[in-house]
Design a protein around this motif. Structure first.
Motif, short mmCIF file in Angstrom:
data_model
loop_
_atom_site.label_atom_id
_atom_site.label_comp_id
_atom_site.label_asym_id
_atom_site.label_seq_id
_atom_site.Cartn_x
_atom_site.Cartn_y
_atom_site.Cartn_z
N SER A 162 2.90 -30.60 -5.82
CA SER A 162 2.44 -29.25 -5.16
C SER A 162 3.54 -28.22 -5.63
O SER A 162 3.92 -27.33 -4.99
N LYS A 163 3.86 -28.28 -6.83
CA LYS A 163 5.11 -27.46 -6.97
C LYS A 163 4.62 -26.00 -7.46
O LYS A 163 5.50 -25.09 -7.36
N ASP A 164 3.45 -25.69 -7.78
CA ASP A 164 2.76 -24.28 -7.94
C ASP A 164 2.88 -23.51 -6.62
O ASP A 164 3.52 -22.47 -6.64
N GLU A 165 2.37 -24.26 -5.69
CA GLU A 165 2.27 -23.45 -4.43
C GLU A 165 3.84 -23.24 -4.05
O GLU A 165 4.12 -22.16 -3.42
N TRP A 166 4.71 -24.43 -4.27
CA TRP A 166 6.08 -24.07 -3.54
C TRP A 166 6.74 -23.23 -4.47
O TRP A 166 7.32 -22.18 -3.84
N MET A 167 6.56 -23.11 -5.72
CA MET A 167 7.02 -22.15 -6.66
C MET A 167 6.59 -20.74 -6.16
O MET A 167 7.53 -19.71 -6.06
N VAL A 168 5.37 -20.41 -5.80
CA VAL A 168 4.74 -19.12 -5.53
C VAL A 168 5.58 -18.67 -4.19
O VAL A 168 5.75 -17.76 -4.12
N ALA A 169 5.36 -19.65 -3.28
CA ALA A 169 6.06 -19.32 -1.90
C ALA A 169 7.43 -18.65 -2.12
O ALA A 169 8.08 -17.79 -1.59
N LEU A 170 8.28 -19.67 -2.92
CA LEU A 170 9.64 -19.12 -3.13
C LEU A 170 9.87 -17.77 -3.59
O LEU A 170 10.80 -17.03 -3.18
N MET A 171 9.07 -17.52 -4.74
CA MET A 171 9.16 -16.13 -5.34
C MET A 171 8.48 -15.22 -4.41
O MET A 171 9.32 -14.07 -4.45
N GLN B 63 13.63 -4.53 -12.16
CA GLN B 63 14.19 -5.68 -12.63
C GLN B 63 13.37 -7.12 -12.36
O GLN B 63 13.23 -7.85 -13.19
N TRP B 64 13.13 -7.11 -10.99
CA TRP B 64 12.28 -8.18 -10.53
C TRP B 64 11.18 -8.51 -11.44
O TRP B 64 10.84 -9.63 -11.79
N LYS B 65 10.17 -7.54 -11.50
CA LYS B 65 9.07 -7.84 -12.09
C LYS B 65 9.11 -7.89 -13.56
O LYS B 65 8.60 -8.81 -14.26
N LYS B 66 10.19 -7.31 -14.28
CA LYS B 66 10.49 -7.36 -15.77
C LYS B 66 11.07 -8.69 -16.07
O LYS B 66 10.60 -9.45 -16.96
N CYS B 67 11.98 -9.21 -15.11
CA CYS B 67 12.38 -10.52 -15.47
C CYS B 67 11.40 -11.58 -15.30
O CYS B 67 11.49 -12.43 -15.99
N GLN C 246 -0.10 -12.68 -8.77
CA GLN C 246 0.93 -11.67 -8.91
C GLN C 246 0.72 -10.69 -7.88
O GLN C 246 1.61 -10.02 -7.67
N LYS C 247 -0.42 -10.49 -7.17
CA LYS C 247 -0.55 -9.70 -6.18
C LYS C 247 0.63 -10.10 -5.00
O LYS C 247 1.13 -9.09 -4.48
N ARG C 248 0.37 -11.46 -4.80
CA ARG C 248 1.48 -11.96 -3.50
C ARG C 248 3.04 -11.63 -4.08
O ARG C 248 3.93 -11.22 -3.33
N LEU C 249 3.19 -11.69 -5.46
CA LEU C 249 4.58 -11.30 -6.07
C LEU C 249 4.99 -10.01 -6.04
O LEU C 249 6.33 -9.68 -5.83
N PHE C 250 4.01 -9.16 -6.47
CA PHE C 250 4.52 -7.93 -7.01
C PHE C 250 3.81 -6.56 -6.29
O PHE C 250 4.15 -5.19 -6.53
N GLU C 251 2.91 -6.94 -5.39
CA GLU C 251 2.11 -5.84 -4.84
C GLU C 251 3.21 -4.82 -3.97
O GLU C 251 3.28 -3.69 -4.21
N LYS C 252 3.98 -5.48 -3.16
CA LYS C 252 4.84 -4.69 -2.23
C LYS C 252 5.88 -4.02 -3.04
O LYS C 252 6.39 -2.95 -2.80
N THR C 253 6.55 -4.83 -3.99
CA THR C 253 7.79 -4.31 -4.85
C THR C 253 7.00 -3.18 -5.85
O THR C 253 7.74 -2.23 -5.82
N ASP C 254 5.89 -3.30 -6.06
CA ASP C 254 5.54 -2.28 -7.29
C ASP C 254 5.20 -0.91 -6.04
O ASP C 254 5.67 0.24 -6.70
N TYR C 255 4.64 -1.12 -5.03
CA TYR C 255 4.49 0.23 -4.23
C TYR C 255 5.98 0.65 -4.01
O TYR C 255 5.97 1.86 -3.84
N MET C 256 6.78 -0.11 -3.19
CA MET C 256 8.04 0.33 -3.03
C MET C 256 8.82 1.27 -4.41
O MET C 256 9.45 2.02 -4.18
N THR C 257 8.70 0.55 -5.45
CA THR C 257 9.02 1.32 -6.84
C THR C 257 8.38 2.66 -6.95
O THR C 257 9.29 3.64 -7.22
N SER C 258 7.09 2.68 -6.66
CA SER C 258 6.54 4.15 -6.55
C SER C 258 7.19 5.04 -5.55
O SER C 258 7.43 6.23 -5.81
N VAL C 259 7.41 4.69 -4.39
CA VAL C 259 7.88 5.28 -3.55
C VAL C 259 9.33 5.85 -3.94
O VAL C 259 9.80 6.85 -3.50
N CYS C 260 10.17 4.95 -4.42
CA CYS C 260 11.48 5.22 -4.73
C CYS C 260 11.42 6.31 -5.87
O CYS C 260 12.33 7.12 -5.86
#
Length: 962
Positions: free
Chosen positions: A195-204, A245-249, A270-284
């Motif tokens: 179950s490492k895929d799901e666990w890794m996604v949740a951690l990220m 930096q989060w997305k780039k790394c 990627q939607k789970r990982l970057f949707e919110k941070t990408d939107y916040m990047t645009s607001v910043c």
């Protein structure tokens, strides 16, 4: 640095506190959920085979096994249902730590010897319950191994996750993300769980949430635009960089994994990982753009634009519009970092851009209007150059760069204005403070020239600005004006140089001093003969050299000697000021007796106004000689003034002497009698006169001391001091006159003041009421007192003519001796005569007033005017009735009573009138009349009584006969 250290310390305290709280909560929870396997109560000592054959043992062990199975199953189920207590990655770490601790405790209990022997016995006995227990124990081991592995993996991330959560700033987070991502890759490689895929996604996803939370916490829109703009921009830029930096790394590590070819690829959502941070990047980015726009507007609307346009109010209005751009952001009613509010945020940004466009258009119009009426070409030029190097709104910047022709037009106006000022003030130019006329005029001309030259030199900084058609025209206008100003300078300089070469030698031949005759005869006034023209040439020379003009050699030589000339003129002026000040202290008499000494002083001055000039070498020695001579003369003058001061002090004492000292009353109401009052004044005056005469007799000694210092003689009759003796004799006459006048005035004031000084009595001297002493005597005593006051001056003997020696007594005849004193002159003084007459008149009026007051007592004159004997005889002859006697007695008793009610003291001006003796006499007269009437009444009554007695006796005898 201090603020940064404080922030770091606060973050560390917060991180340690939260860690302590987490550990404490875990320990409490673990203690509460501690699961213990209940051991069997049967005796397990013995062989396994033996125990397996005992039914009672097997039954007891099966019951225990069922309990264990249920307990472990329940614990596993409970642990698998638990979820992390928080959205961040540290909650995931705590979650696996807790699971590992619980499962480890159970696993360790299963390894106990008692538990193992129970399992062996049940297995040997082939119990039906052993299979289910083995399945549960297998699941326990499986999940324990998973938890243990995850704890190990997460322990490698824990330091990074704590930096991510509790780091002091975005710089720590930025440094942490690459290391964290590499650690995640390492876990990905070594982890073998299904179950490492799901666990890794949740951690990220948890890591992405933590990064977003950090940004959300730091970027507070209600306070962001109130902070320093540079600090706010830095904060937003760091927040945006952290999100990027989060997305780039992530993609960097993913690419490395794919390039290695040995590792399983990251195919995460990627939607789970970057949707919110990408939107916040645009607001910043939007927030950064807002701050950048405001900064660009502020770069435009600075003090330079206010100075150039001359309309600071319009600039301030535009700035207020700019400040209002952030109002919608500061008053948001929704969360701008929430994806759900994306539409609302988009509307806010569209409105912002529309208002920015409106302000840009207004600014462009304002610039177009202002550059048509520029205040300063150079200031406008500087502003345009600044706009080349600072970031501002692009459209406005382009508009600014098109205004160089307007600046050339303004410069042309400034050149024409300078030309107009030059022409108007050509003949009488305004000078700076302390500037000489010629050099000052050149300075003025050059200041106008530099004013227009400086600007056109600045224009050369812009390529091709002066090469244009308009630029060439402006340059030509400038050259024409500059040429005319240069011709003006050359003309002024040539005139000054020629004039200086002619006049300077003449000025240097002037004598040091010149005489200035004054209207009075007592002195000659000297002034320093240093021509103002010479001083002006020195100043002109210095300024001409500063201006770069060659100066004549003689003028340079004189200018180099300026300090010496200043020292000489200052020394001469101080010396002459001292001399004039000293001469100003002398009166005519002192000047006359010091004439020889003054002539001697002038002989020292003679070389300064006859022989020495400003080329001479002995000027310093001359100043020294003059100063020494003045000092010697000053010492003599001070000695004379000291003696004069002593004489004046004696004269002041004489003038202030009181010749009318009054005898004060011994108790409250008792005043001296008139004779006693005037006798006291006379005695006190005699004492004071003796004293002041001694002061007067000491004056000749002081004058002889002056004679000794001035004429080197001590005879008291030096011819050189004749006028000086006369001066002081006149002063003595004035002082004695003032002495008498002031004393008579004081005495007259005392006469008129309503303060009684002596008393007199009113008495009855039949048939008149008079004063005692009478008015005539008081009048005489007053006149005599005044005469004695004036005759005081007989004690001040006059000096012999031309001396300060008293005149000896002159024997006119055999027994007649005449002494010359000031009395003969002072007694004839009109002021003194007038004052004496005034006092006499005032006293006479006062005595008349008192006599008039006494007339009211004459209403009782019948008391002493009528002869009592005659009146009583006449009354007795009339044989009045008793009522008549009663009326007469009442009348005289009433008179006696009235007298007692009359005031017994009458104060009028300086005399107190005592009425008690008069009142007593009137009362005695009234009583005398009462006694006389009583006697008459007594006699009349006796006669009637005797007559009645006789009648009674005769009537009785008649009755007896009957």
């Amino acid at each position: 640095p201090v603020e940064h250290c404080n922030t770091q310390m606060r973050n560390e305290i917060q991180m340690n506190g939260q860690k302590f709280l987490s550990v404490t909560q875990q320990t409490i929870q673990k203690t509460e959920e501690d699961i213990k396997l209940v051991m069997p109560t049967v005796n397990l000592d013995g062989e396994v085979t033996v125990l397996a054959a005992v039914p009672e043992v097997i039954e007891a062990l099966e019951g225990c096994a069922m309990t264990w199975q249920k307990l472990i199953s329940t614990a596993l189920e409970k642990q698998l249902k638990k979820v992390p207590q928080g959205n961040g990655p540290l909650a995931e770490v705590d979650h696996w730590h807790e699971r590992n601790d619980t499962l480890s405790a159970l696993t360790e209990q299963t390894k106990l010897p008692e538990v193992q022997k129970v399992l062996e016995v049940l297995q040997e006995a082939e119990s039906e319950h052993i299979g289910d227990l083995q399945v549960v124990l297998s699941d326990l081991r499986k999940h324990h191994v998973e938890a243990l592995d995850n704890v190990k993996f997460l322990s490698t991330l824990e330091r990074h996750l704590k930096n991510l959560t509790y780091g002091t700033g975005f710089n720590v987070v930025l440094d942490t993300i690459p290391s964290l991502m590499n650690a995640l890759r390492m876990i990905w490689i070594i982890s073998w769980h299904d179950s490492k895929d799901e666990w890794m996604v949740a951690l990220m996803e948890q890591i992405a949430w933590e990064i977003s939370a950090r940004v959300y916490k730091v970027v507070d829109l209600h306070m962001l635009f109130k902070e320093d703009r540079a600090a706010a921009k830095k904060k937003i830029a760091e927040a945006k960089s952290t999100l990027e930096q989060w997305k780039k790394c992530y993609f960097t590590v993913r690419a490395q994994i794919e390039e290695s070819g040995r590792e399983q690829h990251w195919e995460f959502d990627q939607k789970r990982l970057f949707e919110k941070t990408d939107y916040m990047t645009s607001v910043c980015q939007d927030l950064y753009d807002i701050l950048q726009v405001i900064e660009e507007f502020y770069n435009i609307f600075g003090p330079e634009l206010k100075a150039v346009t001359g309309d600071p109010k319009r600039v301030d209005d535009l700035l207020r519009r700019v400040n209002g751009l952030t109002s919608p952001m500061e008053e948001l009613t929704f969360d701008p970092f929430s994806i759900k509010s994306a539409h609302d945020w988009k509307l806010i940004m569209e409105e912002f851009r529309e208002v920015v466009s409106v302000i840009e258009e207004e600014t462009k119009n304002f610039i177009d209007e202002s550059f048509k009426t520029l205040r300063s070409a150079e200031a406008a030029f500087d502003m345009l150059l600044n706009f080349k190097h600072i970031r501002s709104r692009e459209t406005i910047n382009k508009q600014m760069m098109m205004k160089f022709n307007d600046i050339l037009d303004q410069y042309c106006k400034e050149v024409e204005n300078a030309k107009e000022i030059f022409v108007q003030n050509l003949k009488d130019p305004p000078l700076y403070k302390n500037h000489p006329p010629v050099a000052g005029a050149i300075y003025w001309s050059r200041s106008l020239f530099y004013r227009i030259k400086h600007t056109i030199i600045r224009f050369q900084e812009v390529e091709d600005l002066l090469a244009s058609e308009r630029g060439k025209e402006v340059k030509q206008i400038y050259l024409q004006v500059a040429k005319r100003m240069k011709e003006y300078e050359d003309q002024k300089y040539n005139q000054w140089r020629d004039g200086t070469e002619q006049i300077l030698p003449v000025l240097l031949k002037n004598t040091l001093l010149t005489e200035e005759r004054v209207t009075t005869k007592k002195s000659v006034r000297f002034i320093v003969n240093f021509s103002p023209a010479l001083h002006e040439i020195i100043i002109e020379t210095k300024y001409m050299e500063q201006l770069g003009f060659p100066v004549p050699k003689i003028a340079r030589y004189v200018a180099l000697q300026e300090d010496k000339y200043l020292r000489y003129t200052s020394g001469l002026k101080n010396m002459l000021d001292r001399y004039h000040k000293l001469m100003g202290t002398l009166n005519d008499a002192e000047t006359k007796i010091l004439d020889d000494h003054i002539q001697e002083l002038w002989r020292v001055f003679k070389s300064g106004h006859r022989r020495l000039n400003w080329n001479s070498l002995g000027i310093g020695d001359f100043i020294i000689r003059c100063t020494q001579a003045i000092k010697k003369f000053e010492s003599l003058v001070h000695q004379i003034h000291n003696n004069s001061e002593d004489i004046n002090n004696k004269l002041l004492f004489i003038e202030s002497t009181n010749l009318f000292k009054f005898l004060l009353s011994k108790n409250g109401d008792e005043l001296p009698k008139a004779k006693e009052f005037f006798e006291y004044i006379k005695c006190e005056r005699a004492k004071d006169v003796a004293h002041v005469v001694r002061k007067y007799s000491a004056i000749p000694r002081l004058l002889i001391e002056v004679e000794r210092r001035v004429a080197n003689t001590n005879s008291g009759k030096s011819p050189n001091l004749t006028s000086y003796y006369a001066y002081w004799e006149k002063r003595i006459y004035q002082v004695l006159t003032q002495l008498i006048v002031k004393n008579l005035q004081a005495f007259n004031a005392a006469v008129l003041t309503n303060v009684p000084l002596f008393q007199t009595e009113a008495i009855l001297s039949v048939p008149e009421i008079i004063l005692q002493p009478n008015a005539s005597e008081i009048d005489k005593m007053t006149v005599q007192c005044i005469q004695d006051c004036v005759e005081v001056t007989k004690h001040f003997v006059r000096w012999m003519h031309g001396t300060c020696i008293e005149c000896p007594p002159q024997h006119v005849e055999e027994d007649e001796v005449i002494t010359f004193s000031f009395y003969s002159d002072i007694s004839q003084n009109p002021l003194i005569i007038e004052q004496a007459v005034l006092i006499t008149q005032n006293v006479h009026k006062l005595l008349a007033s008192l006599s008039k007051y006494l007339n009211q007592w004459k209403s009782y004159h019948l008391l002493w005017k009528l002869d009592k004997g005659v009146v009583m005889e006449r009354l007795a002859a009339e044989k009045p009735a008793c009522i008549t006697f009663d009326e007469e007695l009442q009348f005289y008793m009433k008179v006696a009573q009235e007298v007692t009610e009359q005031p017994l003291i009458k104060d009028e001006q300086f005399i107190r009138l005592q009425l008690a003796p008069l009142a007593f006499t009137v009362q005695e007269n009234a009583r005398g009349w009462v006694i006389s009437l009583g006697k008459l009444l007594n006699e009349s009554a006796r006669e009637e009584l005797f007559s009645l007695q006789e009648e009674i006796q005769v009537g009785g005898f008649s009755l007896v006969l009957l």
